[in-house]
Design a protein around this motif. Structure first.
Motif, PDB file in Angstrom:
ATOM      1  N   LEU A   1      16.367   1.186  13.185  1.00 22.36           N
ATOM      2  CA  LEU A   1      15.356   0.370  13.848  1.00 22.36           C
ATOM      3  C   LEU A   1      15.719  -1.109  13.738  1.00 22.36           C
ATOM      4  O   LEU A   1      16.134  -1.582  12.687  1.00 22.36           O
ATOM      5  N   THR A   2      15.564  -1.826  14.840  1.00 20.49           N
ATOM      6  CA  THR A   2      15.832  -3.256  14.833  1.00 20.49           C
ATOM      7  C   THR A   2      14.632  -3.997  14.250  1.00 20.49           C
ATOM      8  O   THR A   2      13.528  -3.442  14.124  1.00 20.49           O
ATOM      9  N   GLU A   3      14.828  -5.271  13.933  1.00 21.44           N
ATOM     10  CA  GLU A   3      13.718  -6.076  13.417  1.00 21.44           C
ATOM     11  C   GLU A   3      12.600  -6.175  14.450  1.00 21.44           C
ATOM     12  O   GLU A   3      11.414  -6.168  14.115  1.00 21.44           O
ATOM     13  N   GLU A   4      12.982  -6.222  15.733  1.00 12.40           N
ATOM     14  CA  GLU A   4      11.977  -6.262  16.796  1.00 12.40           C
ATOM     15  C   GLU A   4      11.148  -4.982  16.808  1.00 12.40           C
ATOM     16  O   GLU A   4       9.924  -5.014  17.000  1.00 12.40           O
ATOM     17  N   GLU A   5      11.811  -3.850  16.598  1.00 15.05           N
ATOM     18  CA  GLU A   5      11.094  -2.570  16.568  1.00 15.05           C
ATOM     19  C   GLU A   5      10.187  -2.479  15.353  1.00 15.05           C
ATOM     20  O   GLU A   5       9.068  -1.961  15.439  1.00 15.05           O
TER      21      GLU A   5
ATOM     22  N   ARG B   1       4.644  -2.919  13.090  1.00 14.70           N
ATOM     23  CA  ARG B   1       3.644  -3.638  12.278  1.00 14.70           C
ATOM     24  C   ARG B   1       2.425  -4.001  13.119  1.00 14.70           C
ATOM     25  O   ARG B   1       1.289  -3.877  12.656  1.00 14.70           O
ATOM     26  N   ARG B   2       2.674  -4.457  14.364  1.00 12.38           N
ATOM     27  CA  ARG B   2       1.545  -4.770  15.253  1.00 12.38           C
ATOM     28  C   ARG B   2       0.706  -3.525  15.512  1.00 12.38           C
ATOM     29  O   ARG B   2      -0.526  -3.573  15.526  1.00 12.38           O
ATOM     30  N   ARG B   3       1.375  -2.408  15.735  1.00 10.65           N
ATOM     31  CA  ARG B   3       0.682  -1.146  16.002  1.00 10.65           C
ATOM     32  C   ARG B   3      -0.190  -0.741  14.828  1.00 10.65           C
ATOM     33  O   ARG B   3      -1.359  -0.362  14.986  1.00 10.65           O
ATOM     34  N   GLN B   4       0.350  -0.828  13.627  1.00 13.58           N
ATOM     35  CA  GLN B   4      -0.404  -0.441  12.436  1.00 13.58           C
ATOM     36  C   GLN B   4      -1.590  -1.366  12.186  1.00 13.58           C
ATOM     37  O   GLN B   4      -2.654  -0.918  11.725  1.00 13.58           O
TER      38      GLN B   4
END
Length: 199
Positions: free
Chosen positions: A101-105, A110-113
């Protein structure tokens, strides 16, 4: 004469559209709140029609609920050598996906959680996702065991894996499962096996 778009190109275009819708939605959720954001606003921000939005996501909730990681984990588990024990194959597949997973992913996750924490309706449906994760994992475990998809053995092991993983989630962190936790999960599963053996 009709020129047909190659399947690979078509799939990439669909993936870009889906990502654009999700990115626009997440940006709007952050800027103005989940409840205040409409499907029409998301579609406009993503430069698609509302009908296109619904082709990719049945509801606004599904923009947040849809987990792109799970299918990748299943594919990674399937790709493990056939002689690898099931638990090791599952953990290796999970580790492989998370390491890539990339840092963007990670930021997107994190936004989703955070939205799950902030929006009660999303939190309620997240519980349903846990059951869906057991179903998905049970299917690939059954394949590796050479059992039917609904075999009790596969579902029991999938439930144990999900349950043990949940015990290592770290309260207060947006994404609370870390790479080093895979070894803790493996040790916990061995301990569980050893404690159950005498029963």
């Amino acid at each position: 004469m009709t020129t047909e778009v190659p399947a690979g190109l078509r799939e990439r275009k669909k993936a870009r559209t889906r990502a654009a819708i999700r990115d626009a939605a997440m940006r709007l959720f952050t800027e103005q709140g989940y409840a205040a954001t409409t499907v029409e606003q998301i579609a406009e921000a993503a430069e698609v029609s509302p009908s296109t939005f619904f082709r990719y996501f049945p509801t606004k909730e599904d923009v947040v609920l849809t987990d792109d990681v799970d299918p990748a984990v299943v594919a990674a588990i399937r790709a493990q050598p056939p002689e690898t024990p099931v638990v090791d194959a599952v953990l290796a597949g999970m580790r492989q996906v998370f390491e890539q997973l990339t840092e963007e992913e990670w930021a997107g996750e994190r936004r989703r959680q955070r939205l799950f924490d902030e929006v009660p309706d999303l939190r309620a449906r997240q519980l349903q996702q846990t059951v869906a994760a057991v179903d998905l994992l049970a299917g690939v475990i059954a394949e590796r065991l050479g059992r039917p998809a609904d075999a009790d053995e596969a579902r029991t092991l999938a439930g144990a894996l999900v349950g043990v993983t949940l015990t290592f989630l770290r309260p207060g962190e947006a994404v609370s499962f870390h790479l080093e936790d895979f070894d803790r999960v493996r040790r916990a599963l061995i301990s569980l096996r050893d404690h159950l053996a005498p029963l």
